[in-house]
Design a protein around this motif. Structure first.
Motif, PDB file in Angstrom:
ATOM      1  N   UNK A  22       0.847  -1.289  -0.061  1.00 33.29           N
ATOM      2  CA  UNK A  22      -0.286  -0.096  -0.281  1.00 33.29           C
ATOM      3  C   UNK A  22       0.937   1.353   0.106  1.00 33.29           C
ATOM      4  N   UNK A  23       1.950   1.196   0.558  1.00 38.61           N
ATOM      5  CA  UNK A  23       2.917   2.519   0.140  1.00 38.61           C
ATOM      6  C   UNK A  23       3.338   3.105  -0.516  1.00 38.61           C
ATOM      7  N   UNK A  24       3.762   1.856  -1.441  1.00 42.95           N
ATOM      8  CA  UNK A  24       4.499   2.130  -2.339  1.00 42.95           C
ATOM      9  C   UNK A  24       4.091   2.915  -3.657  1.00 42.95           C
ATOM     10  N   UNK A  25       2.902   2.488  -3.989  1.00 44.27           N
ATOM     11  CA  UNK A  25       1.877   2.592  -5.091  1.00 44.27           C
ATOM     12  C   UNK A  25       1.079   4.324  -4.720  1.00 44.27           C
ATOM     13  N   UNK A  26       1.044   4.561  -3.008  1.00 43.81           N
ATOM     14  CA  UNK A  26      -0.605   5.914  -2.963  1.00 43.81           C
ATOM     15  C   UNK A  26       1.326   6.936  -2.589  1.00 43.81           C
ATOM     16  N   UNK A  27       2.957   6.622  -2.725  1.00 42.96           N
ATOM     17  CA  UNK A  27       3.539   7.405  -2.458  1.00 42.96           C
ATOM     18  C   UNK A  27       3.354   7.792  -3.949  1.00 42.96           C
ATOM     19  N   UNK A  28       3.457   6.526  -4.424  1.00 37.85           N
ATOM     20  CA  UNK A  28       3.445   7.630  -6.551  1.00 37.85           C
ATOM     21  C   UNK A  28       2.049   8.269  -6.670  1.00 37.85           C
ATOM     22  N   UNK A  29       1.131   8.016  -5.830  1.00 36.05           N
ATOM     23  CA  UNK A  29      -0.069   8.644  -5.978  1.00 36.05           C
ATOM     24  C   UNK A  29      -0.150   9.987  -5.767  1.00 36.05           C
TER      25      UNK A  29
END
Length: 230
Positions: free
Chosen positions: A39-46
C-alpha cells in the motif's frame, strides 16, 4: 542527473485536475509515509502524481521477488533497499524527489512527528501501528491515515491522535487477534490499487481541511462502500 522542479502556474501537467486538487496550494505540505510495501509504495506514487513534493518515506527492508507484483518496484529492483528503489522510481515517473529514512521506528528508536502535517501509516503489524500513533498523539495538528486489509475487504481510518486516540484504540486489536497470514499473501494488483486510490483521495481531503469519515469500509467483492464517523 538530478532533476528539480518548482511548481509554477505554467506547469500544465497538473492543470486538468486542479479544480479537484490544486497542487499550487498544497505541494509543500509535509507528509510522511511509514513502510513502502503493497500500500505504501504506490500510494507515494499517487501523491507524487498529485504534485505533493514534500514527502518523506520510511522503510528498512530490501525488495524481494514477490514484492514486484503488487508494489511500485521494477523486476530489476530486487535486492535493493526499498527506500532507494522507490525514490528512484518516483523521480523517474513524477520528477518529485522524496526524502528517505532507512530504519525501523520503535519505542526505543522513536521519530519526531512534529514537523509533519500528515502520516500515512502502512506498517504490517498492529503493535507497530499503536506505537507510532502514540508517538503522534502529542502533535495537535497531525492527521494519521491508517489502513487494514483482509483479502478483498479494506478499512481506512482517518483521525487526529491528539483528539481521537481513545476512539481509535476502540478499534485496535493485538497481533494475536489479527489474521495470521503473511501480509503480502493478501495482495493482488486490483485490491492494492483500490487502496492506493482511496488513500490518495483521503490525503487530498486532509490537505484541503475537508471533512472525511473516521472509517471507510470497502468490500471489493460486493463493491459496497460505507463511511462512518462513529
Amino acid at each position: 542527473m538530478t532533476i528539480f522542479m518548482t511548481m509554477t502556474s505554467t506547469d500544465k501537467r497538473h492543470s486538468n485536475g486542479s479544480w479537484i486538487f490544486n497542487p499550487e496550494l498544497f505541494w509543500e505540505e509535509p507528509i510522511i509515509v511509514i513502510w513502502c510495501w503493497g500500500i505504501g509504495s504506490p500510494a507515494i506514487y499517487y501523491m507524487s502524481q498529485m504534485w505533493c513534493t514534500n514527502i518523506t518515506i520510511v522503510d528498512c527492508d530490501e525488495i524481494e521477488e514477490h514484492n514486484v507484483a503488487s508494489q511500485f518496484y521494477k523486476q530489476w529492483d530486487v535486492g535493493k533497499l526499498k527506500v532507494d528503489a522507490l525514490a528512484e522510481n518516483i523521480e523517474m515517473f513524477t520528477w518529485v524527489q522524496v526524502k528517505k529514512i532507512n530504519r525501523f521506528i520503535t519505542k526505543e528508536n522513536p521519530l519526531d512527528f512534529s514537523e509533519y502535517k500528515l502520516v500515512v501509516l502502512a506498517v504490517d503489524n498492529m503493535e507497530a501501528r499503536k506505537n507510532i500513533v502514540e508517538m503522534c498523539s502529542d502533535v495537535e495538528w497531525l492527521t494519521v491515515i491508517e489502513w487494514r486489509m483482509w483479502w478483498e475487504v479494506l478499512q481506512i481510518y482517518t483521525f487526529q491522535p491528539f483528539r481521537d486516540m481513545e476512539k481509535w484504540l476502540n478499534f485496535w486489536y493485538s497481533d494475536e487477534e489479527a489474521l495470521p497470514d503473511q501480509c503480502t499473501f493478501k495482495s493482488i494488483s486490483y485490491n492494492t490499487w483500490c487502496a492506493w486510490s482511496v488513500i490518495a483521495s483521503k490525503v487530498a481531503r486532509v490537505l484541503k481541511w475537508e471533512d472525511t469519515s473516521f472509517v471507510t469500509n470497502i468490500d471489493m467483492k460486493t463493491m459496497k462502500v460505507t463511511n462512518n464517523n462513529l
